[in-house]
Write an enzyme that holds these catalytic residues in place. Structure first.
Site, PDB file in Angstrom:
ATOM      1  N   ASN A   6      97.244  -8.856  -7.144  1.00 30.26           N
ATOM      2  CA  ASN A   6      98.191  -9.926  -7.462  1.00 30.26           C
ATOM      3  C   ASN A   6      99.405  -9.309  -8.175  1.00 30.26           C
ATOM      4  OD1 ASN A   6      99.510 -11.917  -9.085  1.00 30.26           O
ATOM      5  ND2 ASN A   6      97.814 -13.296  -8.692  1.00 30.26           N
ATOM      6  N   HIS A   9     102.716 -10.544 -12.003  1.00 36.20           N
ATOM      7  CA  HIS A   9     103.179 -10.059 -13.310  1.00 36.20           C
ATOM      8  C   HIS A   9     104.367  -9.115 -13.198  1.00 36.20           C
ATOM      9  CE1 HIS A   9     100.169 -12.113 -15.479  1.00 36.20           C
ATOM     10  NE2 HIS A   9      99.192 -11.531 -14.832  1.00 36.20           N
ATOM     11  N   HIS A  42     101.336 -16.029  -6.359  1.00 38.63           N
ATOM     12  CA  HIS A  42     101.200 -17.459  -6.682  1.00 38.63           C
ATOM     13  C   HIS A  42     102.617 -18.016  -6.795  1.00 38.63           C
ATOM     14  CE1 HIS A  42      99.388 -20.677  -9.627  1.00 38.63           C
ATOM     15  NE2 HIS A  42     100.101 -21.208  -8.650  1.00 38.63           N
ATOM     16  N   ARG A  44     104.621 -20.740  -7.854  1.00 32.06           N
ATOM     17  CA  ARG A  44     104.443 -21.919  -8.711  1.00 32.06           C
ATOM     18  C   ARG A  44     105.563 -22.917  -8.505  1.00 32.06           C
ATOM     19  NH1 ARG A  44     101.359 -22.254 -13.364  1.00 32.06           N
ATOM     20  NH2 ARG A  44      99.817 -20.618 -13.532  1.00 32.06           N
ATOM     21  N   ARG A  48     108.273 -19.697 -11.995  1.00 34.80           N
ATOM     22  CA  ARG A  48     108.454 -18.908 -13.225  1.00 34.80           C
ATOM     23  C   ARG A  48     108.339 -17.413 -12.989  1.00 34.80           C
ATOM     24  NH1 ARG A  48     102.813 -19.910 -16.408  1.00 34.80           N
ATOM     25  NH2 ARG A  48     103.335 -22.084 -16.232  1.00 34.80           N
ATOM     26  N   GLU A  69      98.674 -18.059  -3.130  1.00 41.20           N
ATOM     27  CA  GLU A  69      98.033 -19.017  -4.038  1.00 41.20           C
ATOM     28  C   GLU A  69      99.013 -20.131  -4.291  1.00 41.20           C
ATOM     29  OE1 GLU A  69      96.900 -17.535  -7.858  1.00 41.20           O
ATOM     30  OE2 GLU A  69      95.698 -15.973  -6.991  1.00 41.20           O
ATOM     31  N   THR A 100      96.423 -19.454 -14.542  1.00 40.09           N
ATOM     32  CA  THR A 100      95.493 -20.453 -14.024  1.00 40.09           C
ATOM     33  C   THR A 100      94.270 -20.486 -14.930  1.00 40.09           C
ATOM     34  OG1 THR A 100      96.277 -19.787 -11.857  1.00 40.09           O
ATOM     35  CG2 THR A 100      94.340 -21.200 -11.908  1.00 40.09           C
ATOM     36  N   GLU A 150      86.943 -18.727  -3.783  1.00 38.23           N
ATOM     37  CA  GLU A 150      87.133 -17.637  -4.746  1.00 38.23           C
ATOM     38  C   GLU A 150      86.513 -18.133  -6.044  1.00 38.23           C
ATOM     39  OE1 GLU A 150      91.141 -16.138  -5.352  1.00 38.23           O
ATOM     40  OE2 GLU A 150      90.540 -15.329  -7.315  1.00 38.23           O
ATOM     41  N   HIS A 189      89.835 -13.326 -11.409  1.00 37.93           N
ATOM     42  CA  HIS A 189      90.406 -13.794 -12.670  1.00 37.93           C
ATOM     43  C   HIS A 189      89.761 -13.086 -13.855  1.00 37.93           C
ATOM     44  CE1 HIS A 189      92.705 -16.213 -15.417  1.00 37.93           C
ATOM     45  NE2 HIS A 189      93.367 -16.657 -14.373  1.00 37.93           N
ATOM     46  N   HIS A 212      96.342  -8.960 -13.549  1.00 36.43           N
ATOM     47  CA  HIS A 212      96.814  -8.578 -14.882  1.00 36.43           C
ATOM     48  C   HIS A 212      96.393  -7.174 -15.312  1.00 36.43           C
ATOM     49  CE1 HIS A 212      98.358  -9.505 -18.874  1.00 36.43           C
ATOM     50  NE2 HIS A 212      97.323  -8.856 -19.337  1.00 36.43           N
TER      51      HIS A 212
HETATM   52  N1  PXP Z   1      92.622 -15.379  -8.638  1.00 40.37           N
HETATM   53  C1  PXP Z   1      93.342 -16.484  -8.922  1.00 40.37           C
HETATM   54  C2  PXP Z   1      93.063 -17.722  -8.154  1.00 40.37           C
HETATM   55  C3  PXP Z   1      94.349 -16.463  -9.905  1.00 40.37           C
HETATM   56  O1  PXP Z   1      95.052 -17.568 -10.176  1.00 40.37           O
HETATM   57  C4  PXP Z   1      94.606 -15.244 -10.583  1.00 40.37           C
HETATM   58  C5  PXP Z   1      95.687 -15.188 -11.603  1.00 40.37           C
HETATM   59  O2  PXP Z   1      96.913 -15.418 -11.042  1.00 40.37           O
HETATM   60  C6  PXP Z   1      93.845 -14.128 -10.242  1.00 40.37           C
HETATM   61  C7  PXP Z   1      92.848 -14.219  -9.287  1.00 40.37           C
HETATM   62  C8  PXP Z   1      94.060 -12.809 -10.904  1.00 40.37           C
HETATM   63  O3  PXP Z   1      93.688 -12.916 -12.233  1.00 40.37           O
HETATM   64  P1  PXP Z   1      94.031 -11.735 -13.245  1.00 40.37           P
HETATM   65  O4  PXP Z   1      95.527 -11.663 -13.318  1.00 40.37           O
HETATM   66  O5  PXP Z   1      93.403 -12.178 -14.524  1.00 40.37           O
HETATM   67  O6  PXP Z   1      93.443 -10.484 -12.658  1.00 40.37           O
END
Ligand code: PXP
Length: 235
Positions: A6, A9, A42, A44, A48, A69, A100, A150, A189, A212
């Site tokens: 992802n 960030h 994602h 949004r 943002r 997402e 999220t 997921e 997540h 992250h």
């Molecule tokens: N899966 C989903 C559905 C999410 O919303 C996120 C965060 O955007 C992630 C995975 C990734 O989470 P993390 O950034 O904590 O690794």
């Protein structure tokens, strides 16, 4: 086990100055060179971090699974049908949240989400639902026509000591039930370099979606080189 990275960030850092760098599209290319099997963004409602431009460019350039997402809103469905990502993951979205915070509330939202699934699947795009590690939510996901789930690993990631083992078992159960009902199961997540191994060992899991901790590590392991290059320019 596939790894979807992802890159939201990276866009969050860009938006700190509202400029052009760092570019999440470039970051995605480097993530793919590092072995990412997929890229997740994602988009949004408040834009943002990820912008429409990022999504369009990633659609054109990313040679791996592009996972969008999004909330199950009319605007996002219109965008998904136009951009055609390789998969859509429906997530809950609140304006005030930092990230999220949990899985979809399928009990109260199932009619709306079922309609959204139909529209996205109608265009040939597979749909995943981001859900809490509850067997009941896996069952609802199956009943309303999702292709995948997921499983939210945030509770596992935040738990400590013996409680963490309990949270892991909930993820294990949810993955198992998903597999038995014919749903593909992913997880994500809060996964990081310390807690990922136990989740990666869950039988029947298709992939992990991580953001992250990978971006955080990238910032640190790249710092030395970035400073050395700047030093080289001003000496
Ligand atoms: N899966 C989903 C559905 C999410 O919303 C996120 C965060 O955007 C992630 C995975 C990734 O989470 P993390 O950034 O904590 O690794």
């Amino acid at each position: 086990m596939i790894l979807g990275v992802n890159v939201d960030h990276i866009a969050t850092i860009r938006e700190a100055r509202k400029g052009a760098e760092p570019d999440p599209v470039m970051a995605a290319t480097l993530a793919i060179l590092g072995g990412a099997d997929g890229i997740t963004v994602h988009l949004r409602e408040d834009r943002r971090h990820i912008k429409d431009r990022d999504l369009k460019l990633l659609r054109e350039t990313a040679p791996v699974e592009l996972n969008l997402e999004m909330a199950a809103t009319d605007e996002m469905i219109r965008i998904a049908l136009s951009v055609k990502p390789d998969m859509v993951t429906f997530v809950p979205e609140k304006r005030q949240e930092l990230t999220t915070e949990g899985g979809l509330d399928l009990v109260s939202q199932k009619t709306n989400i079922a309609k959204a699934i139909k529209k996205i699947r109608g265009a040939g795009i597979p749909v995943s639902l981001f859900i809490n590690p509850f067997v009941m939510d896996v069952d609802i996901a199956k009943n309303i026509g999702a292709d995948m789930v997921e499983i939210h690993t945030g509770l596992y990631a935040n738990a400590k000591g013996p409680k963490q083992k309990g949270e892991l078992l909930r993820v294990v159960d949810a993955v198992k039930v998903a597999g038995q009902s014919g749903l593909k199961a992913n997880a994500g997540h809060g996964l990081n370099y310390f807690n990922v191994t136990a989740v990666a060992g869950i039988e029947g899991l298709r992939g992990l979606y991580i953001g992250h901790s990978i971006v955080s590590r990238a910032v640190l392991v790249g710092m030395e080189r970035a400073v050395r290059e700047m030093k080289g320019l001003i000496k």
